[in-house]
Write a protein that holds these residues in place. Structure first.
Motif, PDB file in Angstrom:
ATOM      1  N   GLU A 212     -67.325 123.747  -1.386  1.00  0.00           N
ATOM      2  CA  GLU A 212     -67.877 123.941  -0.044  1.00  0.00           C
ATOM      3  C   GLU A 212     -67.116 124.990   0.760  1.00  0.00           C
ATOM      4  OE1 GLU A 212     -68.321 120.159   1.901  1.00  0.00           O
ATOM      5  OE2 GLU A 212     -69.668 119.383   0.352  1.00  0.00           O
ATOM      6  N   PRO A 213     -66.939 126.194   0.205  1.00  0.00           N
ATOM      7  CA  PRO A 213     -66.278 127.252   0.972  1.00  0.00           C
ATOM      8  C   PRO A 213     -67.141 127.646   2.167  1.00  0.00           C
ATOM      9  CG  PRO A 213     -67.281 128.175  -0.995  1.00  0.00           C
ATOM     10  CD  PRO A 213     -67.428 126.681  -1.108  1.00  0.00           C
ATOM     11  N   GLN A 214     -66.480 128.015   3.260  1.00  0.00           N
ATOM     12  CA  GLN A 214     -67.222 128.293   4.492  1.00  0.00           C
ATOM     13  C   GLN A 214     -67.508 129.776   4.665  1.00  0.00           C
ATOM     14  OE1 GLN A 214     -64.494 126.289   7.235  1.00  0.00           O
ATOM     15  NE2 GLN A 214     -65.963 124.630   7.461  1.00  0.00           N
ATOM     16  N   LEU A 215     -66.502 130.604   4.650  1.00  0.00           N
ATOM     17  CA  LEU A 215     -66.661 132.013   4.976  1.00  0.00           C
ATOM     18  C   LEU A 215     -66.810 132.869   3.724  1.00  0.00           C
ATOM     19  CD1 LEU A 215     -63.941 132.363   7.781  1.00  0.00           C
ATOM     20  CD2 LEU A 215     -66.403 132.030   8.065  1.00  0.00           C
ATOM     21  N   GLY A 216     -67.757 133.796   3.779  1.00  0.00           N
ATOM     22  CA  GLY A 216     -67.922 134.725   2.672  1.00  0.00           C
ATOM     23  C   GLY A 216     -66.674 135.541   2.415  1.00  0.00           C
ATOM     24  N   GLU A 217     -65.947 135.881   3.478  1.00  0.00           N
ATOM     25  CA  GLU A 217     -64.719 136.652   3.325  1.00  0.00           C
ATOM     26  C   GLU A 217     -63.691 135.900   2.472  1.00  0.00           C
ATOM     27  OE1 GLU A 217     -66.565 138.026   7.214  1.00  0.00           O
ATOM     28  OE2 GLU A 217     -66.341 136.139   6.110  1.00  0.00           O
ATOM     29  N   ASN A 218     -63.644 134.580   2.634  1.00  0.00           N
ATOM     30  CA  ASN A 218     -62.701 133.791   1.839  1.00  0.00           C
ATOM     31  C   ASN A 218     -63.086 133.773   0.356  1.00  0.00           C
ATOM     32  OD1 ASN A 218     -61.227 133.168   4.116  1.00  0.00           O
ATOM     33  ND2 ASN A 218     -62.251 131.213   4.463  1.00  0.00           N
ATOM     34  N   ILE A 219     -64.373 133.721   0.095  1.00  0.00           N
ATOM     35  CA  ILE A 219     -64.837 133.782  -1.294  1.00  0.00           C
ATOM     36  C   ILE A 219     -64.499 135.144  -1.888  1.00  0.00           C
ATOM     37  CG2 ILE A 219     -66.844 133.677  -2.810  1.00  0.00           C
ATOM     38  CD1 ILE A 219     -68.180 131.857  -0.699  1.00  0.00           C
ATOM     39  N   GLY A 220     -64.720 136.201  -1.111  1.00  0.00           N
ATOM     40  CA  GLY A 220     -64.453 137.552  -1.605  1.00  0.00           C
ATOM     41  C   GLY A 220     -62.990 137.793  -1.902  1.00  0.00           C
ATOM     42  N   THR A 221     -62.111 137.351  -1.012  1.00  0.00           N
ATOM     43  CA  THR A 221     -60.679 137.561  -1.262  1.00  0.00           C
ATOM     44  C   THR A 221     -60.184 136.700  -2.420  1.00  0.00           C
ATOM     45  OG1 THR A 221     -60.213 135.986   0.549  1.00  0.00           O
ATOM     46  CG2 THR A 221     -60.119 138.345   1.071  1.00  0.00           C
ATOM     47  N   ALA A 222     -60.792 135.522  -2.600  1.00  0.00           N
ATOM     48  CA  ALA A 222     -60.451 134.699  -3.761  1.00  0.00           C
ATOM     49  C   ALA A 222     -60.898 135.395  -5.047  1.00  0.00           C
ATOM     50  CB  ALA A 222     -61.096 133.320  -3.652  1.00  0.00           C
ATOM     51  N   ALA A 223     -62.089 136.012  -5.018  1.00  0.00           N
ATOM     52  CA  ALA A 223     -62.578 136.749  -6.194  1.00  0.00           C
ATOM     53  C   ALA A 223     -61.660 137.920  -6.513  1.00  0.00           C
ATOM     54  CB  ALA A 223     -64.005 137.241  -5.931  1.00  0.00           C
ATOM     55  N   ARG A 224     -61.179 138.598  -5.488  1.00  0.00           N
ATOM     56  CA  ARG A 224     -60.245 139.709  -5.706  1.00  0.00           C
ATOM     57  C   ARG A 224     -58.966 139.207  -6.370  1.00  0.00           C
ATOM     58  NH1 ARG A 224     -57.625 143.565  -0.920  1.00  0.00           N
ATOM     59  NH2 ARG A 224     -56.448 144.944  -2.322  1.00  0.00           N
ATOM     60  N   ALA A 225     -58.444 138.072  -5.903  1.00  0.00           N
ATOM     61  CA  ALA A 225     -57.235 137.494  -6.500  1.00  0.00           C
ATOM     62  C   ALA A 225     -57.470 137.123  -7.959  1.00  0.00           C
ATOM     63  CB  ALA A 225     -56.801 136.267  -5.693  1.00  0.00           C
ATOM     64  N   MET A 226     -58.639 136.566  -8.259  1.00  0.00           N
ATOM     65  CA  MET A 226     -58.964 136.235  -9.643  1.00  0.00           C
ATOM     66  C   MET A 226     -58.964 137.478 -10.522  1.00  0.00           C
ATOM     67  SD  MET A 226     -62.151 133.618  -8.889  1.00  0.00           S
ATOM     68  CE  MET A 226     -62.701 133.631 -10.600  1.00  0.00           C
ATOM     69  N   ALA A 227     -59.638 138.529 -10.044  1.00  0.00           N
ATOM     70  CA  ALA A 227     -59.766 139.751 -10.834  1.00  0.00           C
ATOM     71  C   ALA A 227     -58.414 140.392 -11.123  1.00  0.00           C
ATOM     72  CB  ALA A 227     -60.679 140.740 -10.111  1.00  0.00           C
ATOM     73  N   ASN A 228     -57.465 140.250 -10.200  1.00  0.00           N
ATOM     74  CA  ASN A 228     -56.131 140.803 -10.416  1.00  0.00           C
ATOM     75  C   ASN A 228     -55.490 140.288 -11.701  1.00  0.00           C
ATOM     76  OD1 ASN A 228     -55.241 140.768  -6.882  1.00  0.00           O
ATOM     77  ND2 ASN A 228     -56.005 142.458  -8.110  1.00  0.00           N
ATOM     78  N   PHE A 229     -55.863 139.070 -12.107  1.00  0.00           N
ATOM     79  CA  PHE A 229     -55.198 138.436 -13.249  1.00  0.00           C
ATOM     80  C   PHE A 229     -56.165 138.092 -14.378  1.00  0.00           C
ATOM     81  CE2 PHE A 229     -52.598 137.715  -9.498  1.00  0.00           C
ATOM     82  CZ  PHE A 229     -51.412 138.287  -9.921  1.00  0.00           C
ATOM     83  N   GLY A 230     -57.338 138.736 -14.381  1.00  0.00           N
ATOM     84  CA  GLY A 230     -58.258 138.569 -15.497  1.00  0.00           C
ATOM     85  C   GLY A 230     -58.974 137.245 -15.546  1.00  0.00           C
ATOM     86  N   VAL A 231     -59.114 136.586 -14.396  1.00  0.00           N
ATOM     87  CA  VAL A 231     -59.848 135.323 -14.309  1.00  0.00           C
ATOM     88  C   VAL A 231     -61.213 135.643 -13.692  1.00  0.00           C
ATOM     89  CG1 VAL A 231     -59.841 132.969 -13.386  1.00  0.00           C
ATOM     90  CG2 VAL A 231     -57.675 134.074 -14.012  1.00  0.00           C
ATOM     91  N   THR A 232     -62.293 135.319 -14.363  1.00  0.00           N
ATOM     92  CA  THR A 232     -63.596 135.833 -13.934  1.00  0.00           C
ATOM     93  C   THR A 232     -64.672 134.777 -13.694  1.00  0.00           C
ATOM     94  OG1 THR A 232     -64.249 136.162 -16.240  1.00  0.00           O
ATOM     95  CG2 THR A 232     -63.205 138.035 -15.113  1.00  0.00           C
ATOM     96  N   ASP A 233     -64.430 133.538 -14.077  1.00  0.00           N
ATOM     97  CA  ASP A 233     -65.449 132.493 -13.962  1.00  0.00           C
ATOM     98  C   ASP A 233     -65.328 131.809 -12.594  1.00  0.00           C
ATOM     99  OD1 ASP A 233     -67.240 130.414 -14.225  1.00  0.00           O
ATOM    100  OD2 ASP A 233     -66.361 129.589 -16.051  1.00  0.00           O
ATOM    101  N   LEU A 234     -66.120 132.281 -11.621  1.00  0.00           N
ATOM    102  CA  LEU A 234     -66.094 131.735 -10.264  1.00  0.00           C
ATOM    103  C   LEU A 234     -67.277 130.794 -10.075  1.00  0.00           C
ATOM    104  CD1 LEU A 234     -65.062 131.604  -7.330  1.00  0.00           C
ATOM    105  CD2 LEU A 234     -66.386 133.696  -6.872  1.00  0.00           C
ATOM    106  N   ARG A 235     -66.986 129.557  -9.659  1.00  0.00           N
ATOM    107  CA  ARG A 235     -68.021 128.547  -9.435  1.00  0.00           C
ATOM    108  C   ARG A 235     -67.943 128.067  -7.988  1.00  0.00           C
ATOM    109  NH1 ARG A 235     -67.975 125.009 -15.109  1.00  0.00           N
ATOM    110  NH2 ARG A 235     -67.647 126.820 -16.504  1.00  0.00           N
TER     111      ARG A 235
END
Length: 254
Positions: A19-42
């Motif tokens: 239940e994430p609220q802000l799109g910006e929070n999802i985007g910055t989390a996706a950026r953090a994932m990509a930094n370390f080769g983690v790609t499966d976002l649910r």
């Protein structure tokens, strides 16, 4: 399919945002994932819906993570195919659930990834994960933060866990595959529902005010165990055999 970076020998975990609220929070989390080769976002029931252009803008080019993100109505659906799940939380919980630091917790996740799919779940911006959501996980991981200022945002938490996963994964030896595949969270939840469904009519969950907590404790016990699929199938066969009106001597799936 989840991408595996060349210098790792294990599949990255799924990252589950509840239940994430802000799109910006999802985007910055996706950026953090990509930094370390983690790609499966649910994403579980994102407040502002999906897709979200603010998430894309905040991801700073991690479009492959954003484009492949999947959305679920419930947490149970999001973790159904996973066999090992970490819940991240900093609050003490009124339950018996093993708590590890990031290093030990991610090392265990890496070992378990040889047997089945793994995941890490993160709670809501304001209050994190609910007790019943934590109960569905295998273990809790908490960060050794300063107790005087223990607050981490979602992206920080995802960054720390993704970094620790990659650090451990890059140096982990190959783990042997188990003789039997591990039970998924869906199969564990099915066993729990089967068991509670048999116990409720018998009046086991009493007093009434304690019923919810008792059911959650049972889920904790079942979630923490390292069941394989055959063991769960056998146990459900036993429960079928013990159910009122069952036909003794039938196929109990053992």
């Amino acid at each position: 399919m989840t991408e595996v970076q060349p210098d790792t020998i294990v599949s990255p975990p799924a990252i589950i945002l509840v239940e994430p609220q802000l799109g910006e929070n999802i985007g910055t989390a996706a950026r953090a994932m990509a930094n370390f080769g983690v790609t499966d976002l649910r994403l579980v029931a994102p407040r502002d819906g999906w897709p979200n252009e603010r998430a894309r803008a905040a991801s700073s080019g991690a479009s492959h993570v954003i484009d492949n993100a999947t959305v679920y109505d419930t947490l149970d659906e999001a973790i159904a195919d996973l066999s090992f799940v970490i819940a991240t939380t900093r609050r003490p919980r009124d339950m018996t659930k093993r708590v590890e630091g990031p290093e030990d917790g991610l090392a265990e996740l890496v070992r378990e990834s040889a047997a089945g799919r793994t995941g890490i779940m993160f709670g809501r911006e304001r209050w994190g994960l609910q007790n019943e959501e934590v109960a569905a996980a295998t273990i809790i991981v908490t960060f050794p933060v300063d107790p005087e200022f223990a607050s981490l945002n979602i992206a920080q938490s995802v960054l720390l866990m993704s970094y620790e996963w990659r650090r451990v994964a890059c140096s982990a030896p190959a783990a042997p595959e188990p003789a039997q595949p591990p039970a998924t969270r869906e199969e564990i939840a099915g066993l729990w529902q089967h068991l509670t469904g048999l116990l409720k009519p018998s009046g086991y969950f009493r007093p009434e005010g304690m019923a919810e907590r008792m059911e959650r404790n049972l889920l904790n016990i079942l979630s923490d165990a390292r069941w394989d699929r055959q063991q769960v199938r056998t146990l459900r066969g036993v429960l079928n055999h013990l159910a009122p009106g069952s036909k003794r001597g039938g196929d109990d799936a053992a």
